[in-house]
Design a protein around this motif. Structure first.
Motif, PDB file in Angstrom:
ATOM      1  N   UNK A 199       0.826  -1.205   0.000  1.00  0.00           N
ATOM      2  CA  UNK A 199       0.000   0.000   0.000  1.00  0.00           C
ATOM      3  C   UNK A 199       0.864   1.261   0.000  1.00  0.00           C
ATOM      4  N   UNK A 200       1.894   1.290   0.853  1.00  0.00           N
ATOM      5  CA  UNK A 200       2.771   2.461   0.927  1.00  0.00           C
ATOM      6  C   UNK A 200       3.496   2.695  -0.396  1.00  0.00           C
ATOM      7  N   UNK A 201       3.963   1.618  -1.008  1.00  0.00           N
ATOM      8  CA  UNK A 201       4.699   1.760  -2.263  1.00  0.00           C
ATOM      9  C   UNK A 201       3.806   2.227  -3.405  1.00  0.00           C
ATOM     10  N   UNK A 202       2.590   1.690  -3.466  1.00  0.00           N
ATOM     11  CA  UNK A 202       1.703   2.081  -4.567  1.00  0.00           C
ATOM     12  C   UNK A 202       1.145   3.494  -4.377  1.00  0.00           C
ATOM     13  N   UNK A 203       1.022   3.931  -3.124  1.00  0.00           N
ATOM     14  CA  UNK A 203       0.643   5.334  -2.883  1.00  0.00           C
ATOM     15  C   UNK A 203       1.770   6.262  -3.356  1.00  0.00           C
ATOM     16  N   UNK A 204       3.002   5.834  -3.085  1.00  0.00           N
ATOM     17  CA  UNK A 204       4.143   6.627  -3.551  1.00  0.00           C
ATOM     18  C   UNK A 204       4.211   6.624  -5.076  1.00  0.00           C
ATOM     19  N   UNK A 205       3.879   5.487  -5.698  1.00  0.00           N
ATOM     20  CA  UNK A 205       3.863   5.405  -7.162  1.00  0.00           C
ATOM     21  C   UNK A 205       2.889   6.416  -7.746  1.00  0.00           C
ATOM     22  N   UNK A 206       1.745   6.586  -7.080  1.00  0.00           N
ATOM     23  CA  UNK A 206       0.783   7.594  -7.543  1.00  0.00           C
ATOM     24  C   UNK A 206       1.339   9.002  -7.381  1.00  0.00           C
ATOM     25  N   UNK A 207       2.097   9.225  -6.313  1.00  0.00           N
ATOM     26  CA  UNK A 207       2.685  10.548  -6.094  1.00  0.00           C
ATOM     27  C   UNK A 207       3.644  10.923  -7.220  1.00  0.00           C
ATOM     28  N   UNK A 208       4.421   9.943  -7.676  1.00  0.00           N
ATOM     29  CA  UNK A 208       5.388  10.245  -8.731  1.00  0.00           C
ATOM     30  C   UNK A 208       4.801   9.987 -10.119  1.00  0.00           C
ATOM     31  N   UNK A 209       3.463   9.866 -10.146  1.00  0.00           N
ATOM     32  CA  UNK A 209       2.688   9.817 -11.389  1.00  0.00           C
ATOM     33  C   UNK A 209       2.989   8.586 -12.246  1.00  0.00           C
TER      34      UNK A 209
END
Length: 341
Positions: A139-149
């Motif tokens: 979850x943390x990694x995929x939220x970060x993936x969304x942050x970096x588009x």
């Protein structure tokens, strides 16, 4: 695909080196080392960033792998949240469980890929807690993936991790076992169990305590390192364990809990001490966390104030009034802890 000119290359150096991977670029016809790394992924991330900084573009067709995403996320997350060492260790362990995904592009991963990892962990008998930590990391990694588009979906809420069936259910210490601890209080390590039973600290919190965190004159302990924000707190020293704390303060070493040479315990070394003490008082099977369950149960049975009990144990309150507007001073916390007999 062959890397373009000017992209540099990564080499693995021979011998036993602390940083065996080196990123080199060609400068005036000669290869020049730019930076050394402990692992290949860090070197690849540096290589991609170096190319972007010097050529103002990413490598055509480059897709961020799961491993690259993790190694980009971890330093930023650590800087923003300053997690404890135990939390960092849990991230590292969860990442290793996801090893089958490391080389796969994040954008190509789907629900079935993540669920397959979870199912394999359950099939091999790993604990509910371990599986839950893996889902949390995803979850943390995929939220970060969304942050970096990155174009990806956060599949973590959809993952099924099964029901929590404790492998080792927690049991409270009986009064007879606590009395036996006091009977053998002069035996090595027994005092540490009593400290846990009269403070409600987590074992890790006790092992990380420095003598500077203990205030004997005001009779309280300040917890400065914990697994949660609510765990940063003060705990009054129960009058029964004052002599035990005083004795530990006079022992060698900067940490409160040290061996005879002043060397602090890590959790693995302390577990050996714990098992010896438990066998000595005929309490085999108890875990260190049983001490917290015992403290919570005894305070509840004694009618302790719920907010004071949460403050002592380091539990976050669920009610907004309790979390924000309710304050308990040291005198009130001491009144609560002294309910332990």
């Amino acid at each position: 695909m062959r890397n373009p000119n000017g992209y540099g290359c990564i080499k693995h150096l021979s011998g036993r080196r602390r940083r065996p991977f080196v990123f080199v670029v060609t400068d005036e016809g000669r290869q020049r080392p730019v930076e050394y790394f402990t692992n290949l992924v860090d070197a690849q991330i540096f290589q991609a960033d170096y190319h972007r900084a010097h050529h103002h573009r990413s490598l055509p067709g480059h897709k961020i792998t799961f491993a690259e995403l993790y190694h980009r996320w971890l330093p930023r997350h650590t800087e923003d949240t300053q997690p404890s060492q135990s939390t960092l260790n849990s991230y590292r362990n969860a990442y290793q469980h996801l090893s089958t995904l490391h080389r796969m592009p994040v954008e190509d991963l789907r629900y079935a890929d993540y669920q397959r990892v979870i199912d394999d962990m359950r099939r091999h008998g790993l604990s509910y807690s371990s599986v839950k930590k893996v889902r949390s990391l995803i979850s943390l990694l995929l939220k970060y993936a969304n942050k970096i588009e990155l174009s990806t979906t956060n599949y973590a809420p959809l993952l099924s991790i099964g029901r929590n069936r404790p492998v080792h259910p927690h049991h409270t210490f009986s009064r007879q076992k606590i009395n036996r601890l006091w009977k053998f209080v002069d035996c090595s390590g027994v005092d540490t169990v009593l400290i846990l039973l009269y403070t409600g600290m987590r074992c890790g919190e006790m092992l990380q305590l420095q003598k500077s965190d203990v205030h004997l004159r005001q009779r309280y302990i300040r917890i400065t390192q914990s697994k949660t924000a609510a765990g940063i707190r003060i705990i009054p020293i129960h009058h029964h364990i004052v002599p035990l704390i005083e004795s530990r303060m006079k022992s060698p070493g900067d940490a409160l809990i040290c061996d005879t040479t002043g060397r602090p315990y890590n959790y693995g070394r302390y577990c050996a001490v714990w098992r010896t003490v438990m066998h000595h008082i005929r309490a085999d099977g108890h875990t260190t966390h049983d001490c917290r369950h015992t403290v919570a149960t005894l305070l509840d049975n004694a009618g302790a104030n719920e907010t004071a009990k949460r403050r002592i144990l380091g539990h976050a309150g669920g009610d907004i009034t309790e979390r924000v507007y309710t304050h308990k001073n040291l005198r009130q916390l001491r009144k609560c802890i002294e309910l332990l007999k």
